[in-house]
Design a protein around this motif. Sequence first.
Motif, PDB file in Angstrom:
ATOM      1  N   GLU A 180       0.825  -1.210   0.000  1.00 16.21           N
ATOM      2  CA  GLU A 180       0.000   0.000   0.000  1.00 16.21           C
ATOM      3  C   GLU A 180       0.856   1.255   0.000  1.00 16.21           C
ATOM      4  OE1 GLU A 180      -3.151   2.399   2.912  1.00 16.21           O
ATOM      5  OE2 GLU A 180      -2.603   0.330   3.374  1.00 16.21           O
ATOM      6  N   SER A 181       1.889   1.276   0.851  1.00 12.16           N
ATOM      7  CA  SER A 181       2.748   2.457   0.937  1.00 12.16           C
ATOM      8  C   SER A 181       3.531   2.658  -0.356  1.00 12.16           C
ATOM      9  CB  SER A 181       3.705   2.343   2.121  1.00 12.16           C
ATOM     10  OG  SER A 181       4.559   1.225   1.988  1.00 12.16           O
ATOM     11  N   LEU A 182       3.995   1.570  -0.954  1.00  7.31           N
ATOM     12  CA  LEU A 182       4.729   1.673  -2.217  1.00  7.31           C
ATOM     13  C   LEU A 182       3.857   2.307  -3.288  1.00  7.31           C
ATOM     14  CD1 LEU A 182       7.138   1.090  -4.054  1.00  7.31           C
ATOM     15  CD2 LEU A 182       6.242  -1.230  -4.372  1.00  7.31           C
ATOM     16  N   ASP A 183       2.604   1.920  -3.355  1.00  5.11           N
ATOM     17  CA  ASP A 183       1.695   2.462  -4.362  1.00  5.11           C
ATOM     18  C   ASP A 183       1.449   3.954  -4.154  1.00  5.11           C
ATOM     19  OD1 ASP A 183      -0.131   1.986  -6.628  1.00  5.11           O
ATOM     20  OD2 ASP A 183      -1.686   2.508  -5.182  1.00  5.11           O
ATOM     21  N   VAL A 184       1.209   4.351  -2.910  1.00  8.80           N
ATOM     22  CA  VAL A 184       0.954   5.765  -2.618  1.00  8.80           C
ATOM     23  C   VAL A 184       2.192   6.606  -2.878  1.00  8.80           C
ATOM     24  CG1 VAL A 184       0.433   7.423  -0.793  1.00  8.80           C
ATOM     25  CG2 VAL A 184      -0.879   5.298  -0.955  1.00  8.80           C
ATOM     26  N   ILE A 185       3.342   6.142  -2.409  1.00 11.55           N
ATOM     27  CA  ILE A 185       4.585   6.899  -2.579  1.00 11.55           C
ATOM     28  C   ILE A 185       4.911   7.055  -4.065  1.00 11.55           C
ATOM     29  CG2 ILE A 185       7.092   6.818  -2.208  1.00 11.55           C
ATOM     30  CD1 ILE A 185       6.414   5.440   0.519  1.00 11.55           C
ATOM     31  N   ALA A 186       4.726   5.983  -4.821  1.00 13.03           N
ATOM     32  CA  ALA A 186       4.983   6.055  -6.266  1.00 13.03           C
ATOM     33  C   ALA A 186       4.082   7.096  -6.925  1.00 13.03           C
ATOM     34  CB  ALA A 186       4.773   4.683  -6.898  1.00 13.03           C
ATOM     35  N   LYS A 187       2.809   7.091  -6.581  1.00 12.92           N
ATOM     36  CA  LYS A 187       1.869   8.045  -7.182  1.00 12.92           C
ATOM     37  C   LYS A 187       2.211   9.487  -6.813  1.00 12.92           C
ATOM     38  CE  LYS A 187      -2.210   5.056  -7.582  1.00 12.92           C
ATOM     39  NZ  LYS A 187      -3.574   4.779  -7.065  1.00 12.92           N
ATOM     40  N   VAL A 188       2.631   9.707  -5.571  1.00 11.07           N
ATOM     41  CA  VAL A 188       2.990  11.064  -5.143  1.00 11.07           C
ATOM     42  C   VAL A 188       4.186  11.578  -5.951  1.00 11.07           C
ATOM     43  CG1 VAL A 188       3.929  12.440  -3.245  1.00 11.07           C
ATOM     44  CG2 VAL A 188       2.034  10.865  -2.817  1.00 11.07           C
ATOM     45  N   TYR A 189       5.202  10.752  -6.122  1.00  5.41           N
ATOM     46  CA  TYR A 189       6.376  11.195  -6.887  1.00  5.41           C
ATOM     47  C   TYR A 189       6.063  11.344  -8.373  1.00  5.41           C
ATOM     48  CZ  TYR A 189       9.811  11.191  -3.134  1.00  5.41           C
ATOM     49  OH  TYR A 189      10.514  11.508  -1.999  1.00  5.41           O
ATOM     50  N   GLU A 190       5.138  10.541  -8.862  1.00  6.37           N
ATOM     51  CA  GLU A 190       4.756  10.659 -10.276  1.00  6.37           C
ATOM     52  C   GLU A 190       4.098  12.002 -10.575  1.00  6.37           C
ATOM     53  OE1 GLU A 190       4.057   5.967 -11.548  1.00  6.37           O
ATOM     54  OE2 GLU A 190       2.421   7.130 -10.648  1.00  6.37           O
ATOM     55  N   LEU A 191       3.670  12.703  -9.550  1.00  7.54           N
ATOM     56  CA  LEU A 191       3.114  14.049  -9.742  1.00  7.54           C
ATOM     57  C   LEU A 191       4.144  14.992 -10.355  1.00  7.54           C
ATOM     58  CD1 LEU A 191       1.151  14.682  -6.412  1.00  7.54           C
ATOM     59  CD2 LEU A 191       0.180  14.499  -8.708  1.00  7.54           C
ATOM     60  N   VAL A 192       5.427  14.793 -10.007  1.00  7.75           N
ATOM     61  CA  VAL A 192       6.454  15.750 -10.441  1.00  7.75           C
ATOM     62  C   VAL A 192       7.531  15.136 -11.335  1.00  7.75           C
ATOM     63  CG1 VAL A 192       6.120  17.251  -8.447  1.00  7.75           C
ATOM     64  CG2 VAL A 192       7.796  15.397  -8.312  1.00  7.75           C
ATOM     65  N   VAL A 193       7.687  13.809 -11.280  1.00  8.49           N
ATOM     66  CA  VAL A 193       8.756  13.173 -12.060  1.00  8.49           C
ATOM     67  C   VAL A 193       8.207  12.708 -13.407  1.00  8.49           C
ATOM     68  CG1 VAL A 193      10.513  11.368 -12.106  1.00  8.49           C
ATOM     69  CG2 VAL A 193       9.876  12.415  -9.920  1.00  8.49           C
ATOM     70  N   LYS A 194       8.466  13.492 -14.437  1.00 12.57           N
ATOM     71  CA  LYS A 194       7.951  13.182 -15.770  1.00 12.57           C
ATOM     72  C   LYS A 194       8.557  11.900 -16.334  1.00 12.57           C
ATOM     73  CE  LYS A 194       7.322  18.110 -16.792  1.00 12.57           C
ATOM     74  NZ  LYS A 194       7.799  19.254 -17.615  1.00 12.57           N
ATOM     75  N   ALA A 195       9.799  11.608 -15.917  1.00 12.95           N
ATOM     76  CA  ALA A 195      10.480  10.410 -16.430  1.00 12.95           C
ATOM     77  C   ALA A 195       9.920   9.123 -15.847  1.00 12.95           C
ATOM     78  CB  ALA A 195      11.979  10.499 -16.123  1.00 12.95           C
ATOM     79  N   GLY A 196       9.086   9.235 -14.830  1.00 14.16           N
ATOM     80  CA  GLY A 196       8.479   8.058 -14.223  1.00 14.16           C
ATOM     81  C   GLY A 196       9.258   7.535 -13.035  1.00 14.16           C
ATOM     82  N   VAL A 197       8.718   6.499 -12.406  1.00  8.77           N
ATOM     83  CA  VAL A 197       9.351   5.936 -11.218  1.00  8.77           C
ATOM     84  C   VAL A 197       9.653   4.460 -11.426  1.00  8.77           C
ATOM     85  CG1 VAL A 197       8.141   7.562  -9.720  1.00  8.77           C
ATOM     86  CG2 VAL A 197       7.180   5.282 -10.084  1.00  8.77           C
TER      87      VAL A 197
END
Length: 429
Positions: A180-197
């Motif tokens: 669950e935490s991995l999914d949320v953290i990934a989505k939060v960073y995807e807000l600003v990281v255009k190159a993806g996670v």
Amino acid sequence: MYQQLINKEQKLAVIGLGYVGLPIALEFAKKIKVIGFDINADRVALMQQKIDPSKELESSAFDGCDIEFTNDLEVLKQATFFIVAVPTPVDEHNVPDLKPVIRASETIGKVIKKGDYVVYESTVYPGCTEEDCVPVIEKLSGLKMVTDYKIGYSPERINPGDKEHTITTITKVVSGCCDESLDVIAKVYELVVKAGVHRASSIKVAEAAKIIENTQRDLNIALMNELSIIFDRMNINTFEVLEAAGTKWNFLRFQPGLVGGHCIGVDPYYLTYKSKELGYDSQVILAGRNINDGMAGYVAKKVLQHIIQHTANVKDARVLIMGATFKENVSDIRNSKVADVVKELQSFSLNVDITDPHANSDELKHEYGFSLTPTLQNQYDAVIVTVPHADYKNLDDTYFASITKDNALIFDLKGTYRNSIKNRTYRSL
């Protein structure tokens, strides 16, 4: 959590607003509400005026950002998603100094609430987040990881002075303490990281990935430095050798030089420290570190040898060092190996002047005990171009002749002026 951040119903906080933390905070602040927290009140005051204390970002970088800069814990309590971006240096014995990251963990322990998220970006050895930081948070908060709050690790990939490879354009490694935490953290960073996670399988894997990035670079540069020492004895130019070898498609294009800064010259010691703790003494990694840490002494020795051969009284000799920051085109002096060159030269009783268009003289004095030279001489016995700042690129043979004696040495560490210095003795690494 994610949707509430998007709706600006909750706030994200970045703890530590240096070279890493401030760019991250500003990027997020273009999308969501952000609290920028730093314990240094003077730095906070500058950022409130749209001034980057690290001199990396223009004031325009603050425009359109929904961010509140503070050093107040009461304000920090308003956040529900915390990112830790404090430095992780080593001490004078090259032992990891975890004090900044432990203090940041103590800060989080005082403000964290049930349901909150904490993500560390500071470079640490594998296991540090869960083994060293989590216990501090839990002791002060009384909360338990996974059940009460979530922990993650996403290694920083900020490269000071690099305007091309930024937080938005570099793939971000993310990890969490559960699915669950991995999914949320990934989505939060995807807000600003255009190159993806890239979703790492565990926090330890993400920590290890970061530590080997710079360890690999350190070892490659160490090889180049050792080759430079060998080729010098053969009287051939290392850069010419690398130029020839570089015609092969799979040759790695590393160069010799001083290895300082807060990453490459530091991070390997975190890995070897943990390795020793687990009963294994690193061999290859520490061998590379020894070579790179010894280059300042090597450079100073070569300059001294030239001066002894061409100067009647060594104590009257004067050396100019051009460049004091840890790398080109930045103001960052942290762990600058140029300071080691200065120290070595002064130990030989040589007079040393230092110039740098980016470094702050007061900061150099505070950190290393020497200042920039306000007025240069015109009778130097040697000039060492340690950092190839863009400001130096257009200097030519005539310029170096104008500030040196006829028998002076121009020691161009990075080979910037190769084939262009004719009227003075020239060498590079």
